[in-house]
Design a protein around this motif. Structure first.
Motif, short mmCIF file in Angstrom:
data_model
loop_
_atom_site.label_atom_id
_atom_site.label_comp_id
_atom_site.label_asym_id
_atom_site.label_seq_id
_atom_site.Cartn_x
_atom_site.Cartn_y
_atom_site.Cartn_z
N THR A 111 2.99 2.75 16.22
CA THR A 111 3.29 3.94 17.04
C THR A 111 2.90 5.22 16.32
O THR A 111 2.70 6.25 16.93
N ARG A 112 2.78 5.15 15.00
CA ARG A 112 2.49 6.35 14.20
C ARG A 112 0.99 6.66 14.23
O ARG A 112 0.17 5.86 13.74
N GLU A 113 0.63 7.83 14.75
CA GLU A 113 -0.77 8.31 14.75
C GLU A 113 -1.78 7.14 14.86
O GLU A 113 -2.57 6.93 13.93
N ILE A 136 -0.26 -2.18 -3.38
CA ILE A 136 0.65 -1.07 -3.05
C ILE A 136 -0.05 -0.02 -2.21
O ILE A 136 -1.14 0.42 -2.54
N ASN A 137 0.61 0.33 -1.10
CA ASN A 137 0.24 1.52 -0.34
C ASN A 137 1.43 2.47 -0.47
O ASN A 137 2.42 2.34 0.25
N PRO A 138 1.33 3.42 -1.41
CA PRO A 138 2.48 4.30 -1.62
C PRO A 138 2.64 5.36 -0.53
O PRO A 138 3.55 6.17 -0.58
N ALA A 139 1.71 5.36 0.45
CA ALA A 139 1.73 6.31 1.57
C ALA A 139 1.79 7.74 1.03
O ALA A 139 1.08 8.07 0.09
N ALA A 140 2.67 8.60 1.57
CA ALA A 140 2.68 10.00 1.15
C ALA A 140 3.01 10.15 -0.34
O ALA A 140 2.57 11.12 -0.99
N TYR A 141 3.76 9.20 -0.91
CA TYR A 141 4.09 9.28 -2.34
C TYR A 141 2.85 9.12 -3.23
O TYR A 141 2.90 9.45 -4.42
N THR A 142 1.76 8.61 -2.66
CA THR A 142 0.50 8.56 -3.40
C THR A 142 0.18 9.92 -4.02
O THR A 142 -0.30 10.01 -5.15
N HIS A 143 0.45 10.96 -3.23
CA HIS A 143 -0.01 12.30 -3.58
C HIS A 143 1.04 13.12 -4.31
O HIS A 143 0.79 14.28 -4.64
N THR A 144 2.22 12.54 -4.53
CA THR A 144 3.31 13.32 -5.11
C THR A 144 4.06 12.63 -6.25
O THR A 144 4.74 13.31 -7.02
N VAL A 167 -3.92 0.43 -1.84
CA VAL A 167 -4.54 0.31 -0.51
C VAL A 167 -4.13 1.50 0.35
O VAL A 167 -2.96 1.92 0.34
N HIS A 168 -5.10 2.02 1.10
CA HIS A 168 -4.81 3.00 2.14
C HIS A 168 -5.52 2.57 3.41
O HIS A 168 -6.71 2.20 3.36
N LEU A 169 -4.83 2.65 4.52
CA LEU A 169 -5.43 2.29 5.80
C LEU A 169 -6.56 3.27 6.14
O LEU A 169 -7.64 2.87 6.58
N SER A 170 -6.27 4.56 5.97
CA SER A 170 -7.27 5.58 6.27
C SER A 170 -8.07 5.88 5.01
O SER A 170 -7.64 5.53 3.89
N ASN A 171 -9.21 6.54 5.21
CA ASN A 171 -9.99 6.99 4.05
C ASN A 171 -9.43 8.33 3.61
O ASN A 171 -9.71 9.36 4.22
N PHE A 219 -5.17 17.79 0.37
CA PHE A 219 -3.99 17.36 -0.41
C PHE A 219 -3.89 15.84 -0.52
O PHE A 219 -3.16 15.32 -1.35
N ARG A 220 -4.65 15.12 0.34
CA ARG A 220 -4.64 13.65 0.25
C ARG A 220 -5.72 13.12 -0.72
O ARG A 220 -5.81 11.92 -0.94
N HIS A 221 -6.54 14.00 -1.24
CA HIS A 221 -7.65 13.53 -2.07
C HIS A 221 -7.21 13.11 -3.47
O HIS A 221 -7.92 12.37 -4.14
C1 DQA Z 1 -1.87 6.42 3.79
C2 DQA Z 1 -2.53 7.77 3.53
C3 DQA Z 1 -1.50 8.79 3.06
O1 DQA Z 1 -2.12 10.05 2.84
C4 DQA Z 1 -0.43 8.98 4.11
O2 DQA Z 1 0.56 9.87 3.67
C5 DQA Z 1 0.16 7.69 4.57
C6 DQA Z 1 -0.71 6.53 4.74
C7 DQA Z 1 -2.86 5.40 4.39
O3 DQA Z 1 -2.54 4.21 4.39
O4 DQA Z 1 -3.92 5.78 4.89
O5 DQA Z 1 1.34 7.61 4.88
O6 DQA Z 1 -1.43 5.89 2.54
#
Ligand code: DQA
Length: 153
Positions: free
Chosen positions: A23-25, A79-87, A105-109, A116-118
């Motif tokens: 459901t998320r984006e 590990i996909n740390p999601a937003a914590y990747t960047h912080t 791993v990240h789903l998106s590039n 800020f995601r780079h």
């Molecule tokens: C993510 C990319 C992150 O920038 C974002 O905060 C996520 C998901 C990805 O899987 O593409 O939550 O890690």
């Protein structure tokens, strides 16, 4: 007699908001739910003679504690740390406790997205990074770990 063969364990760690996949984006992250990715990983693990344990949390401390518990008990980490990747220096420091291979791993590039995601606090302590391949990134990461764990070059 019970079958007591135990396969090497791979821990799959997912960070905040990844429980909302589906459901998320969906235009960014696709329509697959996290439970579907977990199920595909478990099925593939059987083919690769691995076992998989999955863990998701929206809380940084819970992620740190699960990584700490992996010390000496797992053969690899995805590990996909999601937003914590960047912080998160805390997640980075926890990963430094491990001596097994780690695949981020990240789903998106993340490099095609906002600046800020780079930057990732994890990439230079990970063995490898998969970014932008959607759920396939997790499956390829598991295949790569199987080759590392079983010593196939
Ligand atoms: C993510 C990319 C992150 O920038 C974002 O905060 C996520 C998901 C990805 O899987 O593409 O939550 O890690």
């Amino acid at each position: 007699m019970a079958n007591d063969v135990t396969f090497p364990k791979v821990l799959v760690v997912n960070g905040p908001n990844l429980n909302m996949l589906g459901t998320r984006e969906p235009e960014v992250y696709g329509s697959t739910m996290l439970a579907d990715i977990d199920a595909e990983l478990c099925a593939l693990a059987e083919d690769l003679a691995l076992s998989v344990e999955t863990f998701q949390s929206n809380h940084e401390g819970a992620l740190v504690e699960r990584i700490q518990q992996a010390m000496g008990t797992v053969a690899g980490v995805i590990i996909n740390p999601a937003a914590y990747t960047h912080t998160s220096v805390a997640i980075r420091d926890a990963l430094l406790l491990l001596s097994c291979p780690i695949i981020e791993v990240h789903l998106s590039n993340i490099f095609k997205r906002e600046p800020f995601r780079h930057h990732s606090y994890v990439s230079d302590v990970a063995t490898a990074v998969m970014t932008g391949l959607g759920k396939e990134g997790y499956l390829l990461a598991l295949r790569a770990l199987a080759r590392m764990i079983y010593g196939v070059s």
